[in-house]
Design a protein around this motif. Sequence first.
Motif, PDB file in Angstrom:
ATOM      1  N   ALA A  77       1.923   5.709   4.921  1.00  0.00           N
ATOM      2  CA  ALA A  77       1.702   6.894   5.760  1.00  0.00           C
ATOM      3  C   ALA A  77       0.391   7.610   5.423  1.00  0.00           C
ATOM      4  O   ALA A  77      -0.054   8.468   6.186  1.00  0.00           O
ATOM      5  N   LEU A  78      -0.239   7.276   4.296  1.00  0.00           N
ATOM      6  CA  LEU A  78      -1.452   7.973   3.865  1.00  0.00           C
ATOM      7  C   LEU A  78      -2.718   7.127   4.000  1.00  0.00           C
ATOM      8  O   LEU A  78      -3.792   7.554   3.595  1.00  0.00           O
ATOM      9  N   VAL A  79      -2.610   5.956   4.579  1.00  0.00           N
ATOM     10  CA  VAL A  79      -3.743   5.040   4.673  1.00  0.00           C
ATOM     11  C   VAL A  79      -4.875   5.624   5.518  1.00  0.00           C
ATOM     12  O   VAL A  79      -4.648   6.277   6.532  1.00  0.00           O
ATOM     13  N   SER A  80      -6.096   5.378   5.057  1.00  0.00           N
ATOM     14  CA  SER A  80      -7.309   5.758   5.765  1.00  0.00           C
ATOM     15  C   SER A  80      -8.258   4.567   5.725  1.00  0.00           C
ATOM     16  O   SER A  80      -7.823   3.441   5.504  1.00  0.00           O
ATOM     17  N   CYS A  81      -9.545   4.809   5.885  1.00  0.00           N
ATOM     18  CA  CYS A  81     -10.491   3.703   6.017  1.00  0.00           C
ATOM     19  C   CYS A  81     -11.076   3.211   4.703  1.00  0.00           C
ATOM     20  O   CYS A  81     -11.541   2.081   4.638  1.00  0.00           O
ATOM     21  N   HIS A  82     -11.101   3.991   3.647  1.00  0.00           N
ATOM     22  CA  HIS A  82     -11.671   3.543   2.387  1.00  0.00           C
ATOM     23  C   HIS A  82     -10.809   4.010   1.221  1.00  0.00           C
ATOM     24  O   HIS A  82     -10.048   4.968   1.339  1.00  0.00           O
ATOM     25  N   THR A  83     -10.939   3.294   0.115  1.00  0.00           N
ATOM     26  CA  THR A  83     -10.131   3.548  -1.075  1.00  0.00           C
ATOM     27  C   THR A  83     -11.059   3.497  -2.278  1.00  0.00           C
ATOM     28  O   THR A  83     -11.917   2.627  -2.360  1.00  0.00           O
ATOM     29  N   MET A  84     -10.873   4.431  -3.202  1.00  0.00           N
ATOM     30  CA  MET A  84     -11.734   4.486  -4.376  1.00  0.00           C
ATOM     31  C   MET A  84     -10.878   4.607  -5.634  1.00  0.00           C
ATOM     32  O   MET A  84      -9.847   5.277  -5.630  1.00  0.00           O
ATOM     33  N   GLU A  85     -11.316   3.959  -6.696  1.00  0.00           N
ATOM     34  CA  GLU A  85     -10.681   4.121  -7.994  1.00  0.00           C
ATOM     35  C   GLU A  85     -11.587   5.011  -8.837  1.00  0.00           C
ATOM     36  O   GLU A  85     -12.788   4.760  -8.962  1.00  0.00           O
ATOM     37  N   VAL A  86     -11.004   6.084  -9.370  1.00  0.00           N
ATOM     38  CA  VAL A  86     -11.748   7.070 -10.148  1.00  0.00           C
ATOM     39  C   VAL A  86     -10.980   7.344 -11.435  1.00  0.00           C
ATOM     40  O   VAL A  86      -9.935   7.988 -11.399  1.00  0.00           O
ATOM     41  N   GLU A  87     -11.484   6.831 -12.536  1.00  0.00           N
ATOM     42  CA  GLU A  87     -10.892   7.106 -13.849  1.00  0.00           C
ATOM     43  C   GLU A  87      -9.378   6.925 -13.863  1.00  0.00           C
ATOM     44  O   GLU A  87      -8.634   7.746 -14.397  1.00  0.00           O
ATOM     45  N   GLY A  88      -8.909   5.838 -13.263  1.00  0.00           N
ATOM     46  CA  GLY A  88      -7.482   5.530 -13.247  1.00  0.00           C
ATOM     47  C   GLY A  88      -6.707   6.134 -12.097  1.00  0.00           C
ATOM     48  O   GLY A  88      -5.529   5.838 -11.921  1.00  0.00           O
TER      49      GLY A  88
END
Length: 152
Positions: A77-88
């Motif tokens: 339900a929270l999907v968008s166009c980009h995903t990032m990993e930031v410090e875990g």
Amino acid sequence: MSPFMQTLRASSHGLALFLAACTSAAQAAPYVMFRDAGCGCCHQWAEHVRSSMKTEVVMREDVPMPEVKAAMGVPAALVSCHTMEVEGYVIEGHVPAREIERLLRERPADVKGLAVAGMPMGSPGMEMGNQTEPYDVIAFGDFGTRVFAHYD
């Protein structure tokens, strides 16, 4: 290697080579962004993060996004166009940089990540003049979801 990278490696044999190449990039830069190659708003959001957080963003366009999102535990339900990993942590979609900074400052143990579902008008990377729409930044984790911040 981060838990995401371990999970993604285990999820697909085709991604093993990608991960070997990505591991050094992930260690060199704390923020690794995964995006679809044809998405223009992802570049704008990345510029927002770079300018606000004084950091390098490594964009990876060679990984199937559904696999990335599933491996990182992004709720459908929270999907968008980009995903990032930031410090875990996982950052999904057009999350404002100040909310990422807050997450990293507070480091809530039960939060796996933050998301802005879809592509709300007026969110970072989705600016359209004076046009805006309200949206929530949602924290997600084993607890489910909760509002982390609201924007009018």
